[in-house]
Design a protein around this motif. Structure first.
Motif, mmCIF file in Angstrom:
data_model
loop_
_atom_site.group_PDB
_atom_site.id
_atom_site.type_symbol
_atom_site.label_atom_id
_atom_site.label_comp_id
_atom_site.label_asym_id
_atom_site.label_seq_id
_atom_site.Cartn_x
_atom_site.Cartn_y
_atom_site.Cartn_z
ATOM 1 N N ASN A 160 97.494 26.146 -19.174
ATOM 2 C CA ASN A 160 96.297 26.124 -20.508
ATOM 3 C C ASN A 160 95.160 24.819 -20.128
ATOM 4 O O ASN A 160 94.433 24.833 -20.863
ATOM 5 C CB ASN A 160 96.826 25.988 -21.761
ATOM 6 C CG ASN A 160 97.231 27.508 -22.034
ATOM 7 O OD1 ASN A 160 97.107 28.680 -21.710
ATOM 8 N ND2 ASN A 160 98.458 27.210 -22.739
ATOM 9 N N GLN A 173 84.884 27.675 -24.044
ATOM 10 C CA GLN A 173 86.111 28.535 -24.444
ATOM 11 C C GLN A 173 87.088 27.728 -24.855
ATOM 12 O O GLN A 173 87.807 27.518 -25.801
ATOM 13 C CB GLN A 173 86.250 29.665 -23.724
ATOM 14 C CG GLN A 173 87.351 30.696 -24.458
ATOM 15 C CD GLN A 173 87.333 31.873 -23.350
ATOM 16 O OE1 GLN A 173 87.386 32.013 -22.423
ATOM 17 N NE2 GLN A 173 87.966 33.094 -24.203
ATOM 18 N N SER A 174 87.660 26.998 -23.672
ATOM 19 C CA SER A 174 88.924 26.043 -23.580
ATOM 20 C C SER A 174 88.651 25.152 -24.660
ATOM 21 O O SER A 174 90.065 24.786 -25.362
ATOM 22 C CB SER A 174 89.167 25.563 -22.217
ATOM 23 O OG SER A 174 90.158 24.696 -22.370
ATOM 24 N N LYS A 177 89.026 26.575 -28.415
ATOM 25 C CA LYS A 177 90.379 26.745 -28.839
ATOM 26 C C LYS A 177 91.038 25.584 -29.436
ATOM 27 O O LYS A 177 91.942 25.752 -30.284
ATOM 28 C CB LYS A 177 91.186 27.385 -27.707
ATOM 29 C CG LYS A 177 90.725 28.842 -27.114
ATOM 30 C CD LYS A 177 91.510 28.937 -26.051
ATOM 31 C CE LYS A 177 91.295 30.521 -25.608
ATOM 32 N NZ LYS A 177 91.906 30.918 -24.519
#
Length: 322
Positions: A160, A173-174, A177
């Protein structure tokens, strides 16, 4: 038979709710003022001494903090050693090159003598990350404290971590989150002003990049040829690579200037110039170092506020759960 609350039980219920609320309280700068007043001095001296003997320490510690917080919050899970039955985060592929764990070990050992069983490894790591930035010429901020150390660390979770090949959409997006916005992403990417990359992280940009281009067309041509010479194929030098900006031992805004000149080492870094959502921030930081410093301190506080497990502990040794 269940007891219904009476008038006299409400104060007890309120007290229990208050205790629970305090256990979930926000981090704060004065958490150890009474229990370990020597904390900041001990950590700062340890980090400075290590950095004098090894100039690579600042970049390594800053990267260690990022990689810890991006996986289930800032809980020092990256510091745990693997066991016979579990491969820990530090042995996951993206973390194989993360080094200088001994700096945290040294600080922890000194703190265990000064104030036993008091300071979490997660807080030590957060303080060292601030210190390496400040001692390299970057901003200083008051580290918020009160984290607990996680008990779980799995190498499989390192998938991740944002890779150096991600595009802007994937980076946004990473970070999203983790509750971090576009500005935080561009700002924290500026941590690459300290550091070095081995060829494996960028060589695809300078060797057979595509069917049309041997090198990534976004790159400055002379810079790309220099990287190509440093990272030939085949390459038998495992230590070969490139500093991530032209003043790699100094925390400054040169990283952003390099991006605008087409000299970003990672594809993910160079992508920040090609997207309107991020380019304007890159340009602003390249023009105004004080603005970058202000935003970096703010984003580091947000990153450091990512919480780990609610069932954490204060490890006595940062490499092992109690």
């Amino acid at each position: 038979m269940a007891l219904l609350p009476t008038e006299n039980t409400f104060p007890i219920i309120f007290l229990l709710l208050t205790i629970f609320s305090l256990s979930k309280a926000e981090l704060h700068a004065h958490y150890y003022d009474q229990t370990c007043p020597q904390l900041e001095k001990i950590v700062s001296e340890t980090v400075l001494n290590a950095s004098i003997h090894d100039p690579k320490v600042p970049a390594r510690i800053l990267r260690m903090f990022f990689h810890d917080c991006f996986i289930k919050g800032c809980d020092a899970s990256i510091l745990l050693d693997s066991t016979a039955t579990n491969q820990a985060e530090k042995d996951g592929p993206p973390n194989i090159s993360v080094q200088s764990f001994y700096v945290i070990d040294d600080a922890k050992a000194k703190l265990e003598l000064a104030c036993p069983g008091t300071v979490s490894c997660a807080d030590i790591l957060a303080i060292t990350a601030r210190d390496v930035v400040a001692m390299s010429g970057g901003p200083y901020w008051s580290v918020l404290k009160g984290r607990k150390d996680g008990r779980v660390s799995k190498a499989s979770d390192t998938i991740n971590l944002p890779a150096p090949t991600l595009n802007v959409d994937q980076l946004i997006q990473s970070f999203a989150k983790r509750g971090l916005g576009v500005k935080d992403m561009v700002t924290l990417s500026g941590g690459h002003t300290l550091g070095f990359s081995h060829c494996s992280s960028f060589e695809a940009r300078v060797h057979n990049f595509s069917s049309l281009h041997d090198i990534d067309p976004r790159m400055n041509t002379n810079f790309a040829l220099d990287l190509k010479n440093k990272c030939p194929k085949p390459n038998n030098n495992r230590n070969a690579g490139q500093f991530l900006d032209s003043t790699a031992s100094v925390f400054d805004n040169d990283y952003y200037k390099q991006l605008l000149a087409g000299k970003g080492v990672f594809s993910s870094d160079q992508s920040l110039v090609g997207d309107y959502r991020t380019r304007r921030i890159v340009e602003a930081f390249a023009r105004d170092q004080s603005l970058f410093f202000k935003e970096f301190a703010a984003s580091m506080l947000k990153l450091g506020n990512l919480r780990g497990s609610n069932n954490g502990e204060v490890r006595l040794n940062c490499r092992f759960v109690n």
